[in-house]
Scaffold this motif. Structure first.
Motif, PDB file in Angstrom:
ATOM      1  N   TYR A  71     -20.050 -26.846  21.965  1.00  0.00           N
ATOM      2  CA  TYR A  71     -19.594 -28.096  21.343  1.00  0.00           C
ATOM      3  C   TYR A  71     -18.059 -28.169  21.386  1.00  0.00           C
ATOM      4  N   PRO A  72     -17.489 -28.343  22.572  1.00  0.00           N
ATOM      5  CA  PRO A  72     -16.034 -28.350  22.703  1.00  0.00           C
ATOM      6  C   PRO A  72     -15.386 -29.673  22.319  1.00  0.00           C
ATOM      7  N   ILE A  73     -16.211 -30.696  22.049  1.00  0.00           N
ATOM      8  CA  ILE A  73     -15.695 -32.030  21.773  1.00  0.00           C
ATOM      9  C   ILE A  73     -16.057 -32.430  20.347  1.00  0.00           C
ATOM     10  N   LEU A  74     -15.035 -32.828  19.586  1.00  0.00           N
ATOM     11  CA  LEU A  74     -15.249 -33.341  18.244  1.00  0.00           C
ATOM     12  C   LEU A  74     -15.117 -34.859  18.247  1.00  0.00           C
ATOM     13  N   GLU A  75     -15.754 -35.485  17.293  1.00  0.00           N
ATOM     14  CA  GLU A  75     -15.696 -36.946  17.222  1.00  0.00           C
ATOM     15  C   GLU A  75     -14.259 -37.444  17.064  1.00  0.00           C
ATOM     16  N   ASP A 122     -28.823 -25.700  23.162  1.00  0.00           N
ATOM     17  CA  ASP A 122     -28.043 -26.260  22.060  1.00  0.00           C
ATOM     18  C   ASP A 122     -26.587 -26.447  22.469  1.00  0.00           C
ATOM     19  N   LYS A 123     -26.289 -27.562  23.139  1.00  0.00           N
ATOM     20  CA  LYS A 123     -24.946 -27.811  23.641  1.00  0.00           C
ATOM     21  C   LYS A 123     -24.806 -29.282  24.008  1.00  0.00           C
ATOM     22  N   ILE A 124     -23.564 -29.716  24.206  1.00  0.00           N
ATOM     23  CA  ILE A 124     -23.305 -31.095  24.621  1.00  0.00           C
ATOM     24  C   ILE A 124     -23.635 -31.290  26.087  1.00  0.00           C
ATOM     25  N   SER A 125     -23.212 -30.337  26.900  1.00  0.00           N
ATOM     26  CA  SER A 125     -23.477 -30.413  28.343  1.00  0.00           C
ATOM     27  C   SER A 125     -23.220 -29.044  28.960  1.00  0.00           C
ATOM     28  N   SER A 126     -23.610 -28.906  30.229  1.00  0.00           N
ATOM     29  CA  SER A 126     -23.444 -27.615  30.924  1.00  0.00           C
ATOM     30  C   SER A 126     -22.087 -27.540  31.615  1.00  0.00           C
ATOM     31  N   PHE A 127     -21.022 -27.740  30.853  1.00  0.00           N
ATOM     32  CA  PHE A 127     -19.686 -27.729  31.434  1.00  0.00           C
ATOM     33  C   PHE A 127     -19.396 -26.413  32.151  1.00  0.00           C
ATOM     34  N   SER A 128     -19.654 -25.312  31.475  1.00  0.00           N
ATOM     35  CA  SER A 128     -19.330 -23.990  32.019  1.00  0.00           C
ATOM     36  C   SER A 128     -20.278 -23.591  33.145  1.00  0.00           C
ATOM     37  N   THR A 129     -21.573 -23.788  32.924  1.00  0.00           N
ATOM     38  CA  THR A 129     -22.557 -23.360  33.913  1.00  0.00           C
ATOM     39  C   THR A 129     -22.355 -24.076  35.244  1.00  0.00           C
ATOM     40  N   ILE A 132     -21.767 -18.083  29.134  1.00  0.00           N
ATOM     41  CA  ILE A 132     -21.159 -18.403  27.851  1.00  0.00           C
ATOM     42  C   ILE A 132     -22.025 -19.362  27.050  1.00  0.00           C
ATOM     43  N   GLU A 133     -22.609 -20.343  27.711  1.00  0.00           N
ATOM     44  CA  GLU A 133     -23.260 -21.450  27.021  1.00  0.00           C
ATOM     45  C   GLU A 133     -24.661 -21.115  26.524  1.00  0.00           C
ATOM     46  N   ASN A 134     -25.049 -21.781  25.465  1.00  0.00           N
ATOM     47  CA  ASN A 134     -26.426 -21.762  25.018  1.00  0.00           C
ATOM     48  C   ASN A 134     -27.255 -22.586  25.996  1.00  0.00           C
ATOM     49  N   HIS A 135     -28.476 -22.149  26.262  1.00  0.00           N
ATOM     50  CA  HIS A 135     -29.275 -22.839  27.278  1.00  0.00           C
ATOM     51  C   HIS A 135     -29.639 -24.258  26.856  1.00  0.00           C
ATOM     52  N   LEU A 154     -11.598 -28.989  27.783  1.00  0.00           N
ATOM     53  CA  LEU A 154     -12.378 -28.783  29.005  1.00  0.00           C
ATOM     54  C   LEU A 154     -11.624 -27.902  29.991  1.00  0.00           C
ATOM     55  N   SER A 155     -10.312 -28.082  30.048  1.00  0.00           N
ATOM     56  CA  SER A 155      -9.496 -27.237  30.925  1.00  0.00           C
ATOM     57  C   SER A 155      -9.612 -25.769  30.540  1.00  0.00           C
ATOM     58  N   LYS A 156      -9.616 -25.492  29.235  1.00  0.00           N
ATOM     59  CA  LYS A 156      -9.749 -24.113  28.761  1.00  0.00           C
ATOM     60  C   LYS A 156     -11.136 -23.556  29.103  1.00  0.00           C
ATOM     61  N   ILE A 157     -12.161 -24.409  28.958  1.00  0.00           N
ATOM     62  CA  ILE A 157     -13.515 -23.974  29.297  1.00  0.00           C
ATOM     63  C   ILE A 157     -13.604 -23.633  30.779  1.00  0.00           C
ATOM     64  N   TYR A 158     -13.041 -24.481  31.627  1.00  0.00           N
ATOM     65  CA  TYR A 158     -13.112 -24.241  33.070  1.00  0.00           C
ATOM     66  C   TYR A 158     -12.384 -22.953  33.444  1.00  0.00           C
ATOM     67  N   GLN A 159     -11.203 -22.736  32.843  1.00  0.00           N
ATOM     68  CA  GLN A 159     -10.452 -21.522  33.166  1.00  0.00           C
ATOM     69  C   GLN A 159     -11.197 -20.280  32.700  1.00  0.00           C
ATOM     70  N   ARG A 160     -11.767 -20.330  31.490  1.00  0.00           N
ATOM     71  CA  ARG A 160     -12.528 -19.184  30.985  1.00  0.00           C
ATOM     72  C   ARG A 160     -13.755 -18.932  31.868  1.00  0.00           C
ATOM     73  N   THR A 161     -14.376 -20.016  32.316  1.00  0.00           N
ATOM     74  CA  THR A 161     -15.552 -19.888  33.174  1.00  0.00           C
ATOM     75  C   THR A 161     -15.199 -19.209  34.488  1.00  0.00           C
ATOM     76  N   ILE A 162     -14.085 -19.620  35.071  1.00  0.00           N
ATOM     77  CA  ILE A 162     -13.641 -18.986  36.315  1.00  0.00           C
ATOM     78  C   ILE A 162     -13.380 -17.501  36.087  1.00  0.00           C
ATOM     79  N   ASP A 163     -12.728 -17.182  34.969  1.00  0.00           N
ATOM     80  CA  ASP A 163     -12.441 -15.774  34.653  1.00  0.00           C
ATOM     81  C   ASP A 163     -13.722 -14.968  34.499  1.00  0.00           C
TER      82      ASP A 163
END
Length: 283
Positions: free
Chosen positions: A86-90, A237-244, A232-235, A101-110
């Motif tokens: 849940y990286p996005i708040l209302e 319970d999440k907003i979307s599969s950004f990392s996967t 990283i992501e829950n299969h 999202l940029s942080k998620i993408y960088q962590r995913t690459i790492d």
């Protein structure tokens, strides 16, 4: 091979060793601060189990385990403040959403790099090179990434099949033999169709390269070759599969690049020659 991949690849573990392995995979940072007795207590196993697992990893003791684990995690330390499900708040502004999202993408690459095993990539590509037919089996949104890989390979004259419908996937698997190679994309092995497909492929002695998460996947026992996505992501319970999605794209692009590099000059010439042919037709 990094430590998390080593742990995931371990076979013939006792039940307690499997419990301990799963605990380390789920809590790698906590493990860094533990003494053997603390790790045993946290995982509800004995200290003897801790040392047996360390021995099966080819390490000399808890100190060496911590060194390898710290090395594996070092590139991800800067991104611990993001909720990847849940990286996005209302209340977030567009800038905050972009930054998160940029942080998620960088962590995913790492993390994808942490799990990356160059030898496994080379072996997987060799399976594709040796095959007369390459098939990709995926489901849901992963089919789009499979189709993109198919397009990349077609640009260098390699035809790849991506069966999409459940029945066609089963039929394609049933028609396959050892001259085929199968790329199977499955985060956790939950889909019934892919379970059926992989069992048919295994029965037909088709070499299988499984692209999966580091979590338990029942399909792993059928695949001789495994490549691990960021996990990283829950299969569900999440907003979307950004990392996967980012991790899968990186893996497929890497497979394509390694395949391309195997005959670099020929592939460059092939692409340029064919684009010139197509451009002539458009004039």
């Amino acid at each position: 091979m990094n430590l998390l991949t080593k742990i995931t690849e371990l076979t013939e573990l006792t039940n307690n060793e499997k419990v301990l392995a799963d605990y380390i995979l789920a809590n790698p940072k906590n493990t860094l601060s533990f003494k053997p007795k603390d790790l045993a207590a946290a995982a509800f196993v004995s200290v003897a189990t801790v040392y047996r697992l360390i021995n099966k990893l080819g390490l000399t003791g808890m100190g060496e385990l911590k060194v390898e684990l710290a090395s594996t995690l070092r590139t991800a330390e800067a991104s611990t403040d993001i909720d990847y499900d849940y990286p996005i708040l209302e209340s977030d502004t567009p800038f905050q959403i972009t930054e998160n999202l940029s942080k998620i993408y960088q962590r995913t690459i790492d993390e994808t790099l942490n799990f990356s095993d160059p030898e496994a990539l080379v072996t997987a590509v060799q399976v594709l090179l040796d095959a007369q037919v390459i098939d990709i089996y995926a489901a849901s949104a992963n089919l789009f990434f499979a189709q993109n890989f198919k397009f990349q390979m077609q640009e260098i004259g390699v035809l790849v099949n991506v069966p999409e419908e459940d029945y066609i996937q089963r039929l394609s698997a049933a028609n396959s033999d050892e001259k085929h190679a199968a790329l199977v994309i499955s985060y956790g092995g939950r889909g019934q169709t892919l379970n059926d497909v992989v069992k048919i492929l295994h029965e037909n002695q088709v070499p299988i390269v499984l692209i999966t998460s580091a979590q338990d996947n029942p399909l792993a026992k059928y695949a001789a070759h495994k490549i691990y996505m960021a996990s990283i992501e829950n299969h569900y319970d999440k907003i979307s599969s950004f990392s996967t999605r980012m991790s899968l794209l990186m893996i497929l692009d890497t497979l394509y690049a390694v395949y391309f590099n195997h005959d670099y000059d020929r592939n460059i010439d092939f692409k340029i020659t064919n684009y010139k042919k197509m451009n002539k037709k458009l004039r």
